[in-house]
Design a protein around this motif. Structure first.
Motif, PDB file in Angstrom:
ATOM      1  N   GLN A 110       0.683  -1.190  -0.038  1.00 51.85           N
ATOM      2  CA  GLN A 110       0.086  -0.082   0.056  1.00 51.85           C
ATOM      3  C   GLN A 110       0.983   1.251  -0.064  1.00 51.85           C
ATOM      4  N   SER A 111       2.086   1.215   0.555  1.00 54.37           N
ATOM      5  CA  SER A 111       3.029   2.411   0.891  1.00 54.37           C
ATOM      6  C   SER A 111       3.434   2.733  -0.628  1.00 54.37           C
ATOM      7  N   LEU A 112       3.704   1.653  -1.525  1.00 54.47           N
ATOM      8  CA  LEU A 112       4.013   1.770  -2.718  1.00 54.47           C
ATOM      9  C   LEU A 112       3.056   2.544  -3.680  1.00 54.47           C
ATOM     10  N   ALA A 113       1.776   1.800  -3.603  1.00 56.39           N
ATOM     11  CA  ALA A 113       0.701   2.327  -4.496  1.00 56.39           C
ATOM     12  C   ALA A 113       0.266   3.624  -3.970  1.00 56.39           C
ATOM     13  N   ASN A 114       0.590   3.990  -2.624  1.00 58.67           N
ATOM     14  CA  ASN A 114       0.093   5.510  -2.407  1.00 58.67           C
ATOM     15  C   ASN A 114       0.898   6.331  -2.948  1.00 58.67           C
ATOM     16  N   ALA A 115       2.381   6.021  -3.004  1.00 56.81           N
ATOM     17  CA  ALA A 115       3.232   7.060  -3.775  1.00 56.81           C
ATOM     18  C   ALA A 115       3.071   7.033  -5.024  1.00 56.81           C
ATOM     19  N   VAL A 116       2.924   5.819  -5.827  1.00 60.08           N
ATOM     20  CA  VAL A 116       2.523   6.014  -7.403  1.00 60.08           C
ATOM     21  C   VAL A 116       1.549   6.709  -7.538  1.00 60.08           C
ATOM     22  N   LEU A 117       0.318   6.672  -6.822  1.00 57.31           N
ATOM     23  CA  LEU A 117      -1.003   7.244  -7.206  1.00 57.31           C
ATOM     24  C   LEU A 117      -0.961   8.834  -6.842  1.00 57.31           C
ATOM     25  N   VAL A 237      13.427  11.351  -3.134  1.00 59.80           N
ATOM     26  CA  VAL A 237      13.521   9.879  -2.720  1.00 59.80           C
ATOM     27  C   VAL A 237      12.206   9.737  -1.847  1.00 59.80           C
ATOM     28  N   ILE A 238      11.426   8.593  -2.159  1.00 59.16           N
ATOM     29  CA  ILE A 238      10.468   8.137  -1.398  1.00 59.16           C
ATOM     30  C   ILE A 238      10.922   6.489  -0.963  1.00 59.16           C
ATOM     31  N   THR A 239      11.344   6.317   0.367  1.00 55.81           N
ATOM     32  CA  THR A 239      11.692   5.049   0.861  1.00 55.81           C
ATOM     33  C   THR A 239      10.648   4.243   1.511  1.00 55.81           C
ATOM     34  N   VAL A 240      10.659   3.051   0.787  1.00 59.37           N
ATOM     35  CA  VAL A 240       9.534   2.074   1.176  1.00 59.37           C
ATOM     36  C   VAL A 240      10.081   0.940   2.164  1.00 59.37           C
ATOM     37  N   ASN A 241       9.651   0.620   3.133  1.00 57.27           N
ATOM     38  CA  ASN A 241       9.887  -0.469   4.238  1.00 57.27           C
ATOM     39  C   ASN A 241       8.755  -1.074   4.892  1.00 57.27           C
ATOM     40  N   GLY A 242       9.054  -2.205   5.482  1.00 60.66           N
ATOM     41  CA  GLY A 242       8.043  -2.630   6.174  1.00 60.66           C
ATOM     42  C   GLY A 242       8.668  -3.677   7.228  1.00 60.66           C
ATOM     43  N   PHE A 243       7.612  -4.442   7.765  1.00 56.11           N
ATOM     44  CA  PHE A 243       7.812  -5.798   8.763  1.00 56.11           C
ATOM     45  C   PHE A 243       7.511  -7.145   8.251  1.00 56.11           C
ATOM     46  N   SER A 244       7.159  -7.200   7.019  1.00 57.05           N
ATOM     47  CA  SER A 244       6.943  -8.656   6.629  1.00 57.05           C
ATOM     48  C   SER A 244       8.154  -9.414   6.453  1.00 57.05           C
ATOM     49  N   LYS A 245       9.264  -9.200   5.747  1.00 55.20           N
ATOM     50  CA  LYS A 245      10.244  -9.818   5.567  1.00 55.20           C
ATOM     51  C   LYS A 245      11.406  -9.990   6.814  1.00 55.20           C
ATOM     52  N   GLY A 246      11.891  -8.950   7.241  1.00 57.66           N
ATOM     53  CA  GLY A 246      12.869  -8.986   8.251  1.00 57.66           C
ATOM     54  C   GLY A 246      12.285  -9.125   9.537  1.00 57.66           C
ATOM     55  N   TYR A 247      10.811  -9.165  10.048  1.00 59.03           N
ATOM     56  CA  TYR A 247      10.218  -9.694  11.212  1.00 59.03           C
ATOM     57  C   TYR A 247       9.284 -10.910  10.976  1.00 59.03           C
ATOM     58  N   ALA A 248       9.370 -11.301   9.728  1.00 53.11           N
ATOM     59  CA  ALA A 248       8.294 -12.430   9.680  1.00 53.11           C
ATOM     60  C   ALA A 248       6.866 -12.073   9.782  1.00 53.11           C
ATOM     61  N   MET A 249       6.423 -10.820   9.463  1.00 50.84           N
ATOM     62  CA  MET A 249       4.976 -10.325   9.927  1.00 50.84           C
ATOM     63  C   MET A 249       4.280 -10.278   8.814  1.00 50.84           C
ATOM     64  N   THR A 250       4.278 -11.274   7.629  1.00 49.07           N
ATOM     65  CA  THR A 250       3.546 -11.015   6.479  1.00 49.07           C
ATOM     66  C   THR A 250       2.061 -10.873   6.648  1.00 49.07           C
ATOM     67  N   GLY A 251       1.499 -11.529   7.535  1.00 53.16           N
ATOM     68  CA  GLY A 251       0.015 -11.597   7.710  1.00 53.16           C
ATOM     69  C   GLY A 251      -0.310 -10.249   8.647  1.00 53.16           C
ATOM     70  N   TRP A 252       0.505  -9.576   9.176  1.00 52.33           N
ATOM     71  CA  TRP A 252       0.310  -8.377  10.051  1.00 52.33           C
ATOM     72  C   TRP A 252      -0.259  -7.117   9.506  1.00 52.33           C
ATOM     73  N   ARG A 253       0.293  -7.078   7.912  1.00 50.64           N
ATOM     74  CA  ARG A 253      -0.004  -6.115   7.266  1.00 50.64           C
ATOM     75  C   ARG A 253       0.398  -4.931   7.480  1.00 50.64           C
ATOM     76  N   VAL A 254       1.912  -4.545   7.858  1.00 47.75           N
ATOM     77  CA  VAL A 254       2.037  -3.112   8.079  1.00 47.75           C
ATOM     78  C   VAL A 254       3.252  -2.914   7.424  1.00 47.75           C
ATOM     79  N   GLY A 255       3.196  -1.531   6.847  1.00 49.85           N
ATOM     80  CA  GLY A 255       4.585  -0.951   6.154  1.00 49.85           C
ATOM     81  C   GLY A 255       4.620   0.438   6.503  1.00 49.85           C
ATOM     82  N   TYR A 256       5.811   0.975   5.698  1.00 48.00           N
ATOM     83  CA  TYR A 256       5.557   2.477   5.938  1.00 48.00           C
ATOM     84  C   TYR A 256       6.634   3.051   4.948  1.00 48.00           C
ATOM     85  N   LEU A 257       6.340   4.467   4.456  1.00 48.86           N
ATOM     86  CA  LEU A 257       7.173   5.045   3.729  1.00 48.86           C
ATOM     87  C   LEU A 257       7.767   6.439   4.393  1.00 48.86           C
TER      88      LEU A 257
END
Length: 406
Positions: A110-117, A237-257
Protein backbone atom coordinates in the motif's frame (compact mmCIF):
# COMPACT_ATOMS: atom_id res chain seq x y z
CA UNK A 1 -37.92 -12.41 -15.84
CA UNK A 2 -38.95 -10.85 -19.15
CA UNK A 3 -36.52 -9.66 -21.78
CA UNK A 4 -37.50 -6.10 -20.95
CA UNK A 5 -36.48 -6.42 -17.32
CA UNK A 6 -33.41 -8.64 -17.80
CA UNK A 7 -30.25 -7.31 -16.27
CA UNK A 8 -27.74 -5.78 -18.66
CA UNK A 9 -24.45 -7.67 -18.89
CA UNK A 10 -21.86 -6.56 -16.39
CA UNK A 11 -19.32 -4.21 -17.93
CA UNK A 12 -16.22 -3.90 -15.78
CA UNK A 13 -14.01 -0.85 -15.84
CA UNK A 14 -11.19 -0.53 -18.34
CA UNK A 15 -8.96 -0.10 -15.31
CA UNK A 16 -9.65 -3.56 -13.90
CA UNK A 17 -9.69 -5.21 -17.31
CA UNK A 18 -6.22 -3.86 -18.04
CA UNK A 19 -4.84 -5.11 -14.73
CA UNK A 20 -3.11 -8.49 -14.50
CA UNK A 21 -3.64 -10.85 -11.59
CA UNK A 22 -0.56 -11.12 -9.38
CA UNK A 23 1.30 -14.12 -10.82
CA UNK A 24 2.87 -15.03 -7.49
CA UNK A 25 -0.62 -15.33 -6.02
CA UNK A 26 -1.91 -17.12 -9.14
CA UNK A 27 0.78 -19.80 -8.99
CA UNK A 28 0.24 -20.27 -5.26
CA UNK A 29 -3.45 -20.76 -6.03
CA UNK A 30 -2.66 -23.47 -8.62
CA UNK A 31 -0.40 -25.20 -6.09
CA UNK A 32 -3.16 -25.15 -3.46
CA UNK A 33 -5.63 -26.61 -5.95
CA UNK A 34 -3.30 -29.54 -6.65
CA UNK A 35 -2.66 -30.02 -2.95
CA UNK A 36 -6.42 -30.11 -2.33
CA UNK A 37 -6.55 -33.07 -4.72
CA UNK A 38 -4.09 -34.91 -2.50
CA UNK A 39 -0.93 -34.12 -4.49
CA UNK A 40 2.22 -33.53 -2.44
CA UNK A 41 3.17 -30.10 -3.79
CA UNK A 42 6.24 -28.19 -2.65
CA UNK A 43 5.54 -24.51 -3.18
CA UNK A 44 8.51 -22.27 -3.87
CA UNK A 45 6.29 -19.62 -5.40
CA UNK A 46 5.49 -17.27 -2.53
CA UNK A 47 7.75 -14.59 -1.05
CA UNK A 48 6.94 -15.42 2.53
CA UNK A 49 9.28 -16.28 5.41
CA UNK A 50 8.60 -19.70 6.88
CA UNK A 51 9.49 -18.41 10.35
CA UNK A 52 6.95 -17.51 13.01
CA UNK A 53 6.68 -13.89 14.10
CA UNK A 54 8.97 -13.49 17.17
CA UNK A 55 7.12 -14.09 20.42
CA UNK A 56 7.81 -10.65 21.89
CA UNK A 57 5.96 -9.09 18.96
CA UNK A 58 2.97 -11.41 19.41
CA UNK A 59 2.94 -10.57 23.11
CA UNK A 60 2.84 -6.85 22.33
CA UNK A 61 -0.23 -7.40 20.14
CA UNK A 62 -2.00 -9.32 22.90
CA UNK A 63 -1.15 -6.61 25.39
CA UNK A 64 -2.46 -3.97 23.01
CA UNK A 65 -5.84 -5.71 22.85
CA UNK A 66 -6.01 -5.91 26.62
CA UNK A 67 -5.15 -2.20 26.86
CA UNK A 68 -7.98 -1.25 24.52
CA UNK A 69 -6.21 -0.58 21.24
CA UNK A 70 -9.32 -1.42 19.24
CA UNK A 71 -10.33 1.97 17.83
CA UNK A 72 -9.61 3.95 14.67
CA UNK A 73 -6.01 5.06 14.40
CA UNK A 74 -4.51 8.26 12.94
CA UNK A 75 -4.31 7.93 9.15
CA UNK A 76 -0.49 8.18 8.99
CA UNK A 77 0.02 5.98 12.06
CA UNK A 78 0.41 6.39 15.80
CA UNK A 79 2.86 9.19 16.67
CA UNK A 80 5.11 6.94 18.77
CA UNK A 81 5.37 4.38 15.94
CA UNK A 82 6.24 7.09 13.45
CA UNK A 83 8.92 8.36 15.83
CA UNK A 84 10.28 4.82 16.23
CA UNK A 85 10.49 4.55 12.43
CA UNK A 86 12.46 7.82 12.39
CA UNK A 87 14.78 6.36 15.03
CA UNK A 88 15.19 3.24 12.88
CA UNK A 89 16.15 5.33 9.84
CA UNK A 90 18.74 7.17 11.90
CA UNK A 91 20.17 3.99 13.44
CA UNK A 92 20.23 1.79 10.36
CA UNK A 93 20.48 4.24 7.46
CA UNK A 94 21.93 7.47 8.90
CA UNK A 95 18.86 9.33 7.62
CA UNK A 96 17.17 12.15 9.50
CA UNK A 97 13.38 12.21 9.32
CA UNK A 98 10.61 13.62 11.48
CA UNK A 99 7.26 11.91 12.11
CA UNK A 100 5.68 14.29 9.58
CA UNK A 101 7.76 12.53 6.91
CA UNK A 102 6.40 9.07 7.78
CA UNK A 103 3.17 7.37 6.67
CA UNK A 104 2.31 3.94 8.06
CA UNK A 105 0.20 1.80 5.75
CA UNK A 106 -1.48 -1.58 5.48
CA UNK A 107 1.65 -3.26 4.17
CA UNK A 108 4.54 -1.94 2.10
CA UNK A 109 2.46 -2.71 -1.01
CA UNK A 110 0.00 0.00 0.00
CA UNK A 111 2.89 2.38 0.68
CA UNK A 112 4.14 1.81 -2.88
CA UNK A 113 0.66 2.27 -4.34
CA UNK A 114 0.09 5.45 -2.31
CA UNK A 115 3.30 6.94 -3.69
CA UNK A 116 2.61 5.99 -7.31
CA UNK A 117 -0.97 7.26 -7.19
CA UNK A 118 0.12 10.48 -5.51
CA UNK A 119 2.84 11.29 -8.05
CA UNK A 120 1.83 9.94 -11.44
CA UNK A 121 -0.44 11.63 -13.96
CA UNK A 122 -1.77 10.04 -17.16
CA UNK A 123 1.08 9.74 -19.64
CA UNK A 124 3.89 10.17 -17.12
CA UNK A 125 6.68 7.67 -17.67
CA UNK A 126 7.90 5.48 -14.82
CA UNK A 127 11.23 3.75 -15.34
CA UNK A 128 11.03 0.38 -13.62
CA UNK A 129 14.32 -1.42 -13.07
CA UNK A 130 13.78 -4.90 -14.48
CA UNK A 131 13.49 -7.66 -13.35
CA UNK A 132 10.97 -6.11 -10.94
CA UNK A 133 8.40 -7.13 -8.38
CA UNK A 134 5.19 -8.13 -10.11
CA UNK A 135 3.00 -5.31 -8.77
CA UNK A 136 5.12 -2.34 -9.87
CA UNK A 137 3.92 -2.26 -13.46
CA UNK A 138 0.29 -2.81 -12.46
CA UNK A 139 0.44 0.09 -10.00
CA UNK A 140 1.72 2.35 -12.77
CA UNK A 141 -1.13 1.20 -15.03
CA UNK A 142 -3.61 1.97 -12.26
CA UNK A 143 -2.25 5.52 -12.10
CA UNK A 144 -2.58 5.75 -15.93
CA UNK A 145 1.15 6.19 -16.27
CA UNK A 146 3.43 4.43 -18.74
CA UNK A 147 5.77 1.83 -17.29
CA UNK A 148 9.16 1.76 -19.02
CA UNK A 149 11.03 -1.43 -18.04
CA UNK A 150 14.80 -0.96 -17.99
CA UNK A 151 16.42 -4.38 -18.10
CA UNK A 152 19.64 -5.14 -16.26
CA UNK A 153 21.85 -7.79 -17.79
CA UNK A 154 22.35 -11.23 -16.28
CA UNK A 155 26.11 -10.64 -16.51
CA UNK A 156 25.68 -7.65 -14.14
CA UNK A 157 23.47 -9.68 -11.77
CA UNK A 158 20.44 -8.08 -13.47
CA UNK A 159 21.37 -4.63 -12.12
CA UNK A 160 20.73 -1.50 -14.19
CA UNK A 161 23.72 0.83 -14.59
CA UNK A 162 23.76 4.62 -14.32
CA UNK A 163 24.64 4.85 -18.01
CA UNK A 164 21.61 2.75 -18.96
CA UNK A 165 19.39 4.93 -16.77
CA UNK A 166 20.71 8.15 -18.34
CA UNK A 167 19.87 6.84 -21.79
CA UNK A 168 16.32 5.89 -20.76
CA UNK A 169 15.24 9.20 -19.20
CA UNK A 170 13.01 11.40 -21.34
CA UNK A 171 11.21 14.69 -20.67
CA UNK A 172 8.18 12.60 -19.67
CA UNK A 173 10.03 10.58 -17.03
CA UNK A 174 8.54 11.30 -13.59
CA UNK A 175 9.58 8.38 -11.41
CA UNK A 176 12.10 5.56 -11.06
CA UNK A 177 11.11 2.38 -9.16
CA UNK A 178 13.47 -0.31 -7.95
CA UNK A 179 14.11 -2.69 -5.05
CA UNK A 180 17.38 -3.50 -3.30
CA UNK A 181 17.81 -6.23 -2.22
CA UNK A 182 15.78 -7.11 -5.29
CA UNK A 183 12.72 -9.27 -5.60
CA UNK A 184 13.05 -11.44 -7.73
CA UNK A 185 16.82 -11.55 -8.33
CA UNK A 186 18.35 -11.02 -4.91
CA UNK A 187 20.69 -8.39 -6.39
CA UNK A 188 21.96 -5.63 -4.06
CA UNK A 189 23.10 -2.23 -5.31
CA UNK A 190 26.43 -1.07 -3.88
CA UNK A 191 27.16 2.43 -2.61
CA UNK A 192 29.13 3.17 -5.76
CA UNK A 193 26.32 1.97 -8.04
CA UNK A 194 23.63 3.95 -6.23
CA UNK A 195 25.90 6.99 -6.05
CA UNK A 196 26.25 6.97 -9.82
CA UNK A 197 22.48 6.58 -10.22
CA UNK A 198 21.93 9.47 -7.79
CA UNK A 199 24.18 11.67 -9.94
CA UNK A 200 21.97 10.93 -12.94
CA UNK A 201 18.80 11.70 -10.99
CA UNK A 202 20.32 14.94 -9.68
CA UNK A 203 20.73 16.17 -13.25
CA UNK A 204 17.05 15.52 -14.05
CA UNK A 205 15.14 17.60 -11.54
CA UNK A 206 11.69 16.37 -12.66
CA UNK A 207 12.53 12.78 -11.69
CA UNK A 208 11.65 11.17 -8.36
CA UNK A 209 12.84 7.82 -6.98
CA UNK A 210 10.70 5.18 -5.27
CA UNK A 211 13.08 2.85 -3.43
CA UNK A 212 11.62 -0.42 -2.15
CA UNK A 213 13.77 -1.61 0.76
CA UNK A 214 11.48 -4.28 2.20
CA UNK A 215 14.30 -6.87 2.07
CA UNK A 216 16.81 -4.54 3.77
CA UNK A 217 17.65 -6.90 6.63
CA UNK A 218 18.01 -9.97 4.39
CA UNK A 219 21.39 -8.99 3.03
CA UNK A 220 24.36 -11.32 2.61
CA UNK A 221 26.98 -8.73 1.61
CA UNK A 222 26.99 -6.52 4.68
CA UNK A 223 26.22 -2.89 3.90
CA UNK A 224 22.72 -1.82 2.93
CA UNK A 225 22.68 1.52 1.13
CA UNK A 226 19.61 3.74 0.84
CA UNK A 227 19.62 6.06 -2.15
CA UNK A 228 18.10 8.73 0.11
CA UNK A 229 21.53 8.93 1.76
CA UNK A 230 22.69 10.99 -1.23
CA UNK A 231 21.81 14.45 -0.02
CA UNK A 232 21.46 16.02 -3.46
CA UNK A 233 18.34 13.96 -4.21
CA UNK A 234 17.00 13.10 -0.73
CA UNK A 235 13.92 15.34 -1.09
CA UNK A 236 12.97 13.47 -4.28
CA UNK A 237 13.32 9.98 -2.80
CA UNK A 238 10.45 8.00 -1.32
CA UNK A 239 11.76 5.07 0.73
CA UNK A 240 9.39 2.17 1.40
CA UNK A 241 9.97 -0.50 4.01
CA UNK A 242 8.00 -2.69 6.38
CA UNK A 243 7.95 -5.65 8.71
CA UNK A 244 6.87 -8.60 6.58
CA UNK A 245 10.32 -9.92 5.62
CA UNK A 246 12.75 -8.85 8.35
CA UNK A 247 10.35 -9.60 11.21
CA UNK A 248 8.34 -12.44 9.59
CA UNK A 249 5.13 -10.39 9.87
CA UNK A 250 3.55 -11.00 6.45
CA UNK A 251 0.01 -11.50 7.77
CA UNK A 252 0.14 -8.46 10.03
CA UNK A 253 0.01 -6.09 7.04
CA UNK A 254 2.04 -3.11 8.15
CA UNK A 255 4.56 -1.08 6.15
CA UNK A 256 5.66 2.52 5.88
CA UNK A 257 7.24 5.17 3.71
CA UNK A 258 9.51 8.12 4.37
CA UNK A 259 9.43 11.13 2.07
CA UNK A 260 9.50 14.89 1.81
CA UNK A 261 6.68 16.43 3.87
CA UNK A 262 4.61 17.37 0.80
CA UNK A 263 4.84 13.89 -0.67
CA UNK A 264 4.10 12.24 2.68
CA UNK A 265 1.08 14.52 3.06
CA UNK A 266 -0.17 13.52 -0.38
CA UNK A 267 0.20 9.84 0.50
CA UNK A 268 -1.67 10.41 3.76
CA UNK A 269 -4.47 12.11 1.82
CA UNK A 270 -4.63 9.21 -0.65
CA UNK A 271 -4.73 6.66 2.16
CA UNK A 272 -7.42 8.60 4.03
CA UNK A 273 -9.85 7.93 1.19
CA UNK A 274 -9.03 4.23 0.76
CA UNK A 275 -8.23 2.46 4.03
CA UNK A 276 -7.66 5.20 6.62
CA UNK A 277 -5.29 4.20 9.43
CA UNK A 278 -3.64 0.81 9.78
CA UNK A 279 -4.95 -1.74 12.32
CA UNK A 280 -4.34 -0.57 15.91
CA UNK A 281 -3.11 -3.91 17.26
CA UNK A 282 -0.75 -4.34 14.31
CA UNK A 283 0.81 -0.93 14.87
CA UNK A 284 1.54 -1.75 18.53
CA UNK A 285 3.18 -4.98 17.39
CA UNK A 286 5.25 -3.04 14.84
CA UNK A 287 6.38 -0.62 17.54
CA UNK A 288 7.53 -3.54 19.68
CA UNK A 289 9.37 -5.01 16.69
CA UNK A 290 11.39 -1.82 16.20
CA UNK A 291 12.07 -1.41 19.90
CA UNK A 292 13.31 -4.99 20.05
CA UNK A 293 16.08 -4.33 17.53
CA UNK A 294 17.05 -6.69 14.75
CA UNK A 295 18.54 -9.71 16.50
CA UNK A 296 15.66 -11.96 15.40
CA UNK A 297 16.13 -10.74 11.83
CA UNK A 298 19.85 -11.49 11.99
CA UNK A 299 19.11 -15.06 13.11
CA UNK A 300 16.76 -15.53 10.15
CA UNK A 301 19.35 -14.11 7.77
CA UNK A 302 21.83 -16.80 8.74
CA UNK A 303 19.22 -19.42 7.87
CA UNK A 304 18.49 -17.73 4.55
CA UNK A 305 22.19 -17.60 3.75
CA UNK A 306 22.55 -21.32 4.45
CA UNK A 307 19.53 -22.10 2.29
CA UNK A 308 20.82 -19.94 -0.55
CA UNK A 309 24.14 -21.78 -0.51
CA UNK A 310 22.36 -25.14 -0.33
CA UNK A 311 20.17 -24.33 -3.34
CA UNK A 312 23.05 -22.97 -5.39
CA UNK A 313 24.91 -26.23 -4.75
CA UNK A 314 21.87 -28.27 -5.80
CA UNK A 315 21.35 -26.18 -8.93
CA UNK A 316 24.89 -26.96 -10.08
CA UNK A 317 23.58 -30.44 -10.93
CA UNK A 318 20.81 -29.05 -13.16
CA UNK A 319 22.10 -28.37 -16.68
CA UNK A 320 20.49 -25.45 -18.47
CA UNK A 321 20.07 -23.18 -15.43
CA UNK A 322 22.15 -19.98 -15.53
CA UNK A 323 21.93 -18.67 -11.99
CA UNK A 324 23.64 -15.55 -10.62
CA UNK A 325 24.48 -15.67 -6.90
CA UNK A 326 21.89 -13.63 -4.96
CA UNK A 327 23.33 -11.07 -2.55
CA UNK A 328 20.10 -10.71 -0.56
CA UNK A 329 16.40 -11.61 -0.25
CA UNK A 330 15.38 -15.30 -0.47
CA UNK A 331 15.12 -16.22 -4.12
CA UNK A 332 17.12 -17.64 -6.98
CA UNK A 333 16.27 -16.46 -10.48
CA UNK A 334 17.84 -18.68 -13.13
CA UNK A 335 17.72 -18.10 -16.85
CA UNK A 336 16.06 -21.25 -18.25
CA UNK A 337 16.26 -20.64 -22.00
CA UNK A 338 18.33 -23.82 -22.29
CA UNK A 339 15.05 -25.75 -22.04
CA UNK A 340 13.11 -23.80 -24.66
CA UNK A 341 12.24 -25.99 -27.63
CA UNK A 342 12.41 -29.24 -25.65
CA UNK A 343 9.49 -31.66 -25.56
CA UNK A 344 7.72 -33.18 -22.55
CA UNK A 345 7.00 -36.92 -22.25
CA UNK A 346 3.40 -36.20 -23.32
CA UNK A 347 4.48 -34.33 -26.45
CA UNK A 348 4.09 -30.67 -25.45
CA UNK A 349 6.84 -28.28 -26.55
CA UNK A 350 8.37 -26.00 -23.92
CA UNK A 351 8.29 -22.61 -25.63
CA UNK A 352 8.50 -20.29 -22.62
CA UNK A 353 9.39 -20.06 -18.95
CA UNK A 354 5.68 -20.22 -18.19
CA UNK A 355 5.45 -23.56 -20.01
CA UNK A 356 8.41 -24.82 -18.02
CA UNK A 357 6.99 -23.62 -14.67
CA UNK A 358 3.66 -25.36 -15.40
CA UNK A 359 5.47 -28.53 -16.47
CA UNK A 360 7.48 -28.59 -13.23
CA UNK A 361 4.28 -28.10 -11.25
CA UNK A 362 2.35 -30.83 -13.03
CA UNK A 363 5.20 -33.35 -13.37
CA UNK A 364 7.48 -32.65 -10.41
CA UNK A 365 4.86 -31.04 -8.17
CA UNK A 366 7.07 -28.03 -7.45
CA UNK A 367 5.50 -24.59 -7.75
CA UNK A 368 7.56 -21.62 -8.94
CA UNK A 369 6.74 -18.39 -10.80
CA UNK A 370 7.75 -17.74 -14.39
CA UNK A 371 9.79 -14.62 -14.99
CA UNK A 372 7.41 -12.91 -17.43
CA UNK A 373 5.52 -11.56 -14.43
CA UNK A 374 8.77 -9.91 -13.29
CA UNK A 375 9.68 -8.48 -16.68
CA UNK A 376 12.13 -11.32 -17.40
CA UNK A 377 10.41 -13.93 -19.60
CA UNK A 378 13.53 -16.10 -19.85
CA UNK A 379 13.69 -16.78 -16.11
CA UNK A 380 11.87 -18.54 -13.28
CA UNK A 381 11.77 -17.41 -9.65
CA UNK A 382 12.20 -19.98 -6.89
CA UNK A 383 11.74 -18.92 -3.28
CA UNK A 384 14.33 -20.32 -0.87
CA UNK A 385 12.21 -19.44 2.17
CA UNK A 386 11.53 -23.09 2.96
CA UNK A 387 13.03 -25.69 5.24
CA UNK A 388 16.29 -27.30 4.12
CA UNK A 389 14.72 -30.74 3.59
CA UNK A 390 11.92 -29.21 1.49
CA UNK A 391 14.47 -27.42 -0.68
CA UNK A 392 16.52 -30.61 -1.18
CA UNK A 393 13.44 -32.58 -2.16
CA UNK A 394 12.16 -29.80 -4.43
CA UNK A 395 15.33 -29.53 -6.48
CA UNK A 396 15.67 -33.31 -6.73
CA UNK A 397 12.17 -33.35 -8.21
CA UNK A 398 13.03 -30.47 -10.55
CA UNK A 399 16.21 -32.21 -11.74
CA UNK A 400 14.31 -35.46 -12.38
CA UNK A 401 11.49 -33.69 -14.25
CA UNK A 402 13.83 -31.68 -16.43
CA UNK A 403 15.79 -34.82 -17.28
CA UNK A 404 12.66 -36.17 -18.99
CA UNK A 405 12.64 -33.34 -21.54
CA UNK A 406 14.06 -34.16 -24.96
Amino acid sequence: MSDATALAPLVLSDRINAMQESQTIAMAKKARELAAQGVDVISLSFGEPDFQTPQYIKDAAKKALDEGFTFYTPVPGYPDLRQAICDKFKRDNNLDYKPENIVVSTGAKQSLANAVLSLINPGDEVIVFSPYWVSYEEMVKLAEGTAVPLVGSLENDFKVTAQELEAAITPRTKLIMYSSPCNPTGAVFSREELGAIAEVVARHTQVYVLADEIYEYINFVGEHVSIAQFEEIKDRVITVNGFSKGYAMTGWRVGYLAADKKIAGACEKMQSQITSGTCAMTQRAALAALQGGRSSADEMVEAYRRRRDLVLELVKDIPGFRTPTPSGAFYIFPDVTGYFGKTTPTGEVISSAQDLALYMLNDGHVAAVDGAAFGAPNCIRFSTAAADEKLREAFIRIKNSLAKLV
